[in-house]
Design a protein around this motif. Structure first.
Motif, PDB file in Angstrom:
ATOM      1  N   LEU A 120     -75.267  14.312 -15.043  1.00 47.91           N
ATOM      2  CA  LEU A 120     -74.267  14.714 -16.234  1.00 47.91           C
ATOM      3  C   LEU A 120     -74.734  13.910 -17.618  1.00 47.91           C
ATOM      4  N   GLY A 121     -74.873  14.741 -18.655  1.00 48.75           N
ATOM      5  CA  GLY A 121     -75.122  14.018 -19.981  1.00 48.75           C
ATOM      6  C   GLY A 121     -76.300  13.804 -20.325  1.00 48.75           C
ATOM      7  N   VAL A 122     -77.319  14.615 -19.372  1.00 48.50           N
ATOM      8  CA  VAL A 122     -78.602  14.713 -19.718  1.00 48.50           C
ATOM      9  C   VAL A 122     -78.994  15.961 -20.815  1.00 48.50           C
ATOM     10  N   MET A 123     -78.672  16.904 -20.525  1.00 51.56           N
ATOM     11  CA  MET A 123     -78.918  17.990 -21.139  1.00 51.56           C
ATOM     12  C   MET A 123     -77.642  19.317 -21.169  1.00 51.56           C
ATOM     13  N   PRO A 124     -77.715  20.165 -21.981  1.00 53.78           N
ATOM     14  CA  PRO A 124     -76.593  21.072 -22.074  1.00 53.78           C
ATOM     15  C   PRO A 124     -76.876  22.140 -21.008  1.00 53.78           C
ATOM     16  N   ASP A 125     -75.962  22.844 -20.813  1.00 49.03           N
ATOM     17  CA  ASP A 125     -75.688  24.433 -20.055  1.00 49.03           C
ATOM     18  C   ASP A 125     -76.172  23.957 -18.554  1.00 49.03           C
ATOM     19  N   LEU A 126     -75.686  23.035 -17.785  1.00 49.06           N
ATOM     20  CA  LEU A 126     -76.232  22.774 -16.706  1.00 49.06           C
ATOM     21  C   LEU A 126     -75.436  23.643 -15.590  1.00 49.06           C
TER      22      LEU A 126
END
Length: 183
Positions: free
Chosen positions: A169-175
């Motif tokens: 979490l917190g790496v890239m959007p729309d996971l």
């Protein structure tokens, strides 16, 4: 005299820093559960030990509707004071999302969106999040980049590695995450 004054100042600074670290550890440990939940038919226990005085490792238990229990095991990408602060943010967001979202994958997906919106750092958090339903004896879980947890079944004296993984979490959007379920 100047050297003596400098050394005295350094000693005082070190004492103040150690005092602040102690307070930070107290605050961080106050975010962790006071005790493990009692769930009929299950024995749930935990242990928390930091790599340093404070860190980004944490776990949590959240009471959900219909006697279900949310279980979080997580680790922030760094250690020390910054990780402890990010841990507090992540824990609060995950707890809030767990209460409002019915499934494990929805909890992680929404938490990721909020962490990305609120966090202004390069830090991230790996999370294993599960929902235990003691009535159906099903554990539904999703994994956001965390080491696969082990589940111990006392009756069979067997340890099982839980499958599934995803992006932290917190790496890239729309996971998106996938729910896995075991009995």
């Amino acid at each position: 005299a100047l050297e003596s004054a400098r050394q005295s100042h350094d000693v005082e600074e070190k004492k103040r820093f150690e005092h602040e670290l102690g307070l930070a550890r107290q605050i961080q440990s106050s975010f962790l559960p006071d005790a493990c939940p009692r769930v009929p038919g299950y024995e749930i226990c935990s242990q928390w030990q930091t790599a340093r005085e404070v860190s980004g490792d944490f776990y949590d238990f959240v009471s959900l509707r219909d006697d279900r229990l949310g279980i979080t095991i997580a680790d922030v990408s760094d250690k020390g004071m910054a990780a402890a602060m990010f841990m507090a943010l992540s824990r609060t967001i995950l707890r809030t999302m767990a209460i409002g979202k019915p499934t494990a994958h929805e909890t992680l997906e929404r938490a990721n969106d909020v962490i990305l919106a609120d966090a202004r750092s390069d830090m991230f958090v790996t999370v294993f999040y599960a929902v235990l339903d003691p009535h159906t004896h099903r554990l539904t879980y999703a994994n956001a980049g965390h080491n696969p947890p082990l589940m111990y079944r006392a009756v069979q004296n067997k340890v099982t590695m839980l499958k599934g993984n995803g992006m932290a979490l917190g790496v890239m959007p729309d996971l998106t995450f996938e729910d896995h379920e075991i009995e």
